[in-house]
Design an enzyme around this catalytic site. Structure first.
Site, PDB file in Angstrom:
ATOM      1  N   ARG A  95       0.832  -1.217   0.000  1.00 23.21           N
ATOM      2  CA  ARG A  95       0.000   0.000   0.000  1.00 23.21           C
ATOM      3  C   ARG A  95       0.868   1.270   0.000  1.00 23.21           C
ATOM      4  O   ARG A  95       0.561   2.246   0.683  1.00 23.21           O
ATOM      5  CB  ARG A  95      -0.959   0.018   1.206  1.00 23.21           C
ATOM      6  CG  ARG A  95      -1.927  -1.142   1.248  1.00 23.21           C
ATOM      7  CD  ARG A  95      -2.885  -1.189   0.061  1.00 23.21           C
ATOM      8  NE  ARG A  95      -3.577  -2.463   0.045  1.00 23.21           N
ATOM      9  CZ  ARG A  95      -3.184  -3.518  -0.672  1.00 23.21           C
ATOM     10  NH1 ARG A  95      -2.123  -3.432  -1.483  1.00 23.21           N
ATOM     11  NH2 ARG A  95      -3.854  -4.641  -0.623  1.00 23.21           N
ATOM     12  N   SER A 108     -10.638  -1.264   3.678  1.00 26.42           N
ATOM     13  CA  SER A 108      -9.918  -1.589   4.915  1.00 26.42           C
ATOM     14  C   SER A 108      -9.506  -0.300   5.609  1.00 26.42           C
ATOM     15  O   SER A 108      -8.832   0.534   5.006  1.00 26.42           O
ATOM     16  CB  SER A 108      -8.652  -2.396   4.601  1.00 26.42           C
ATOM     17  OG  SER A 108      -9.008  -3.593   3.986  1.00 26.42           O
ATOM     18  N   GLU A 122      -5.075   2.860   6.956  1.00 22.53           N
ATOM     19  CA  GLU A 122      -4.835   2.741   5.504  1.00 22.53           C
ATOM     20  C   GLU A 122      -5.559   3.894   4.802  1.00 22.53           C
ATOM     21  O   GLU A 122      -5.088   4.428   3.814  1.00 22.53           O
ATOM     22  CB  GLU A 122      -5.364   1.389   4.986  1.00 22.53           C
ATOM     23  CG  GLU A 122      -5.201   1.244   3.479  1.00 22.53           C
ATOM     24  CD  GLU A 122      -5.405  -0.174   2.981  1.00 22.53           C
ATOM     25  OE1 GLU A 122      -5.018  -1.135   3.680  1.00 22.53           O
ATOM     26  OE2 GLU A 122      -5.960  -0.321   1.873  1.00 22.53           O
TER      27      GLU A 122
HETATM   28  C1  FAD Z   1     -15.618  -1.245  -0.635  1.00 19.10           C
HETATM   29  C2  FAD Z   1     -14.144  -0.988  -0.826  1.00 19.10           C
HETATM   30  C3  FAD Z   1     -13.292  -2.039  -1.085  1.00 19.10           C
HETATM   31  C4  FAD Z   1     -11.914  -1.817  -1.256  1.00 19.10           C
HETATM   32  N1  FAD Z   1     -11.106  -2.864  -1.539  1.00 19.10           N
HETATM   33  C5  FAD Z   1      -9.782  -2.656  -1.741  1.00 19.10           C
HETATM   34  C6  FAD Z   1      -8.919  -3.748  -2.078  1.00 19.10           C
HETATM   35  O1  FAD Z   1      -9.342  -4.887  -2.212  1.00 19.10           O
HETATM   36  N2  FAD Z   1      -7.599  -3.476  -2.257  1.00 19.10           N
HETATM   37  C7  FAD Z   1      -7.083  -2.211  -2.129  1.00 19.10           C
HETATM   38  O2  FAD Z   1      -5.869  -2.025  -2.326  1.00 19.10           O
HETATM   39  N3  FAD Z   1      -7.883  -1.161  -1.815  1.00 19.10           N
HETATM   40  C8  FAD Z   1      -9.213  -1.355  -1.622  1.00 19.10           C
HETATM   41  N4  FAD Z   1     -10.020  -0.297  -1.316  1.00 19.10           N
HETATM   42  C9  FAD Z   1      -9.421   1.048  -1.118  1.00 19.10           C
HETATM   43  C10 FAD Z   1      -9.341   1.924  -2.388  1.00 19.10           C
HETATM   44  O3  FAD Z   1     -10.297   1.516  -3.344  1.00 19.10           O
HETATM   45  C11 FAD Z   1      -7.937   1.871  -2.992  1.00 19.10           C
HETATM   46  O4  FAD Z   1      -6.974   2.384  -2.085  1.00 19.10           O
HETATM   47  C12 FAD Z   1      -7.838   2.667  -4.308  1.00 19.10           C
HETATM   48  O5  FAD Z   1      -6.571   2.440  -4.871  1.00 19.10           O
HETATM   49  C13 FAD Z   1      -8.032   4.164  -4.109  1.00 19.10           C
HETATM   50  O6  FAD Z   1      -8.224   4.730  -5.386  1.00 19.10           O
HETATM   51  P1  FAD Z   1      -9.023   6.112  -5.558  1.00 19.10           P
HETATM   52  O7  FAD Z   1      -8.975   6.500  -6.979  1.00 19.10           O
HETATM   53  O8  FAD Z   1     -10.374   6.006  -4.949  1.00 19.10           O
HETATM   54  O9  FAD Z   1      -8.099   7.075  -4.715  1.00 19.10           O
HETATM   55  P2  FAD Z   1      -8.532   8.207  -3.694  1.00 19.10           P
HETATM   56  O10 FAD Z   1      -9.157   7.591  -2.486  1.00 19.10           O
HETATM   57  O11 FAD Z   1      -9.289   9.267  -4.393  1.00 19.10           O
HETATM   58  O12 FAD Z   1      -7.090   8.746  -3.306  1.00 19.10           O
HETATM   59  C14 FAD Z   1      -6.167   7.956  -2.594  1.00 19.10           C
HETATM   60  C15 FAD Z   1      -4.812   8.648  -2.662  1.00 19.10           C
HETATM   61  O13 FAD Z   1      -4.354   8.605  -4.013  1.00 19.10           O
HETATM   62  C16 FAD Z   1      -4.012   9.909  -4.460  1.00 19.10           C
HETATM   63  N5  FAD Z   1      -4.316   9.983  -5.899  1.00 19.10           N
HETATM   64  C17 FAD Z   1      -5.500   9.767  -6.509  1.00 19.10           C
HETATM   65  N6  FAD Z   1      -5.371   9.926  -7.839  1.00 19.10           N
HETATM   66  C18 FAD Z   1      -4.082  10.267  -8.078  1.00 19.10           C
HETATM   67  C19 FAD Z   1      -3.326  10.563  -9.236  1.00 19.10           C
HETATM   68  N7  FAD Z   1      -3.861  10.609 -10.468  1.00 19.10           N
HETATM   69  N8  FAD Z   1      -2.006  10.880  -9.090  1.00 19.10           N
HETATM   70  C20 FAD Z   1      -1.418  10.883  -7.859  1.00 19.10           C
HETATM   71  N9  FAD Z   1      -2.090  10.601  -6.719  1.00 19.10           N
HETATM   72  C21 FAD Z   1      -3.403  10.291  -6.822  1.00 19.10           C
HETATM   73  C22 FAD Z   1      -4.887  10.837  -3.641  1.00 19.10           C
HETATM   74  O14 FAD Z   1      -4.335  12.141  -3.554  1.00 19.10           O
HETATM   75  C23 FAD Z   1      -4.899  10.127  -2.289  1.00 19.10           C
HETATM   76  O15 FAD Z   1      -3.787  10.490  -1.507  1.00 19.10           O
HETATM   77  C24 FAD Z   1     -11.401  -0.501  -1.138  1.00 19.10           C
HETATM   78  C25 FAD Z   1     -12.275   0.576  -0.888  1.00 19.10           C
HETATM   79  C26 FAD Z   1     -13.622   0.346  -0.741  1.00 19.10           C
HETATM   80  C27 FAD Z   1     -14.540   1.506  -0.491  1.00 19.10           C
END
Ligand code: FAD
Length: 304
Positions: A176, A226, A296
């Site tokens: 992560r 998580s 996380e």
């Molecule tokens: C129901 C559910 C299930 C999930 N299951 C998993 C799983 O199985 N495995 C897992 O790893 N995660 C899981 N997650 C967590 C989440 O989906 C991941 O961490 C995902 O990678 C976050 O992506 P996001 O686009 O929503 O990022 P955001 O939540 O919008 O941002 C997360 C971070 O990334 C940065 N960011 C976003 N876009 C960019 C970009 N273009 N350039 C640079 N930085 C950027 C943001 O500034 C922030 O610091 C889950 C979440 C939920 C709600």
């Protein structure tokens, strides 16, 4: 600031006092000073240069699926990628290479790859994030992680002055974690090396994982996945369960009774409700197991 943003980005994509609850999977968070949607690299560079000039507080949001934003909101500018950043293309000369824009959702990339008969991305199909967020977090599930399939990532420096590429190794992927958590570079797109397979077989694997996810996770309640990272030598969910915290609730924030690794919003939870649950969980788990859980979920303008 809003006036200067309006000079670069059309009005309809500069949303003043935009509630962050609309941009997070937790459905929690007060207003950002403004949320600006940038549709291409030129717009992103101009907005970042402006932020730099004005020394303005700003942050990038992807799909908001790993965000917990304060009830007071965010006192700066939230940048969200759209438009050109939602593309996905297969390389004509190197047909096992696929490039997806920073805003493209993992689920949409997965659907594209099924159509193309390209395998290797199945593990990510149910993670509700964007490509940018997945690179930032080295998102992973069911034994796979971004590190396994990324070939290269196209990035922009935080001040918008340069565009550059990083190889998989240069991305510094860890659990992560990735190098961009340190240097703040912005993911414009990522390219994945995949393998050919029968679309029907890929679909079966994606559906199996979807079923697994639906049966184990509280997918019917808003959450940020998580809440805590997996600690060395254990699982956060097991430690929380063993500490007797299944169903522990403050206001409308609750340790899921389906999967103790998730704090869920069972109604109208505030950020403070979620933080109270997280603080209590950390305290009791530390007391019972000696292990300190690390969040996380990204805490925006709030702290444990
Ligand atoms: C129901 C559910 C299930 C999930 N299951 C998993 C799983 O199985 N495995 C897992 O790893 N995660 C899981 N997650 C967590 C989440 O989906 C991941 O961490 C995902 O990678 C976050 O992506 P996001 O686009 O929503 O990022 P955001 O939540 O919008 O941002 C997360 C971070 O990334 C940065 N960011 C976003 N876009 C960019 C970009 N273009 N350039 C640079 N930085 C950027 C943001 O500034 C922030 O610091 C889950 C979440 C939920 C709600």
């Amino acid at each position: 600031m809003i006036n200067r943003l309006n000079a670069i980005i059309p009005d309809e994509r500069v949303l003043a006092d935009e509630p962050m609850s609309r941009h997070t999977s937790f459905k929690i968070g007060g207003p950002a000073k403004a949320l600006v949607i940038v549709n291409n690299e030129e717009e992103l560079a101009s907005v970042l240069k402006l932020m730099n000039e004005e020394q303005a507080e700003h942050i990038l949001v992807g799909n908001g699926s790993n965000f917990l934003v304060s009830d007071e909101g965010y006192p700066g500018i939230v940048i969200k990628l759209g438009g050109d950043f939602e593309s996905v293309t297969r390389d004509e000369e190197d047909p096992l290479l696929v490039t997806a824009g920073g805003a493209k959702l993992l689920s949409a990339v997965s659907s594209f790859l099924i159509e193309q008969g390209l395998a290797g991305f199945e593990f990510a199909s149910g993670i509700p994030g964007s490509i940018g967020g997945a690179m930032f977090m080295n998102a992973g599930a069911y034994g796979g992680e971004m590190k396994d399939i990324v070939e290269k990532v196209r990035l922009m420096t935080p001040d918008g002055s340069e565009i550059f590429e990083r190889s998989n190794e240069e991305m510094g992927f860890g659990y992560r974690n990735s190098a961009i958590q340190e240097d703040g570079s912005i993911v414009l797109s990522a390219s994945f090396r995949l393998s050919e397979d029968d679309p029907a077989e890929i679909t079966v694997r994606v559906l199996e994982l979807q079923q697994k996810r639906n049966s184990k996770q509280p997918v019917n309640y808003p959450s940020a996945g998580s809440t805590f990272k997996r600690p060395v030598g254990g699982y956060a969910a097991a430690l929380i369960d063993e500490a007797g915290l299944r169903g522990y609730r403050v206001g409308d924030a609750m340790v899921s009774d389906k999967h103790t690794g998730f704090v869920v919003n069972v109604g109208n939870a505030s950020c403070e409700d979620v933080l109270s649950v997280m603080r209590h969980v950390r305290e009791v788990v530390k007391e019972k197991s000696g292990i300190e859980l690390e969040p996380e979920v990204r805490l925006i303008n709030c702290a444990l």
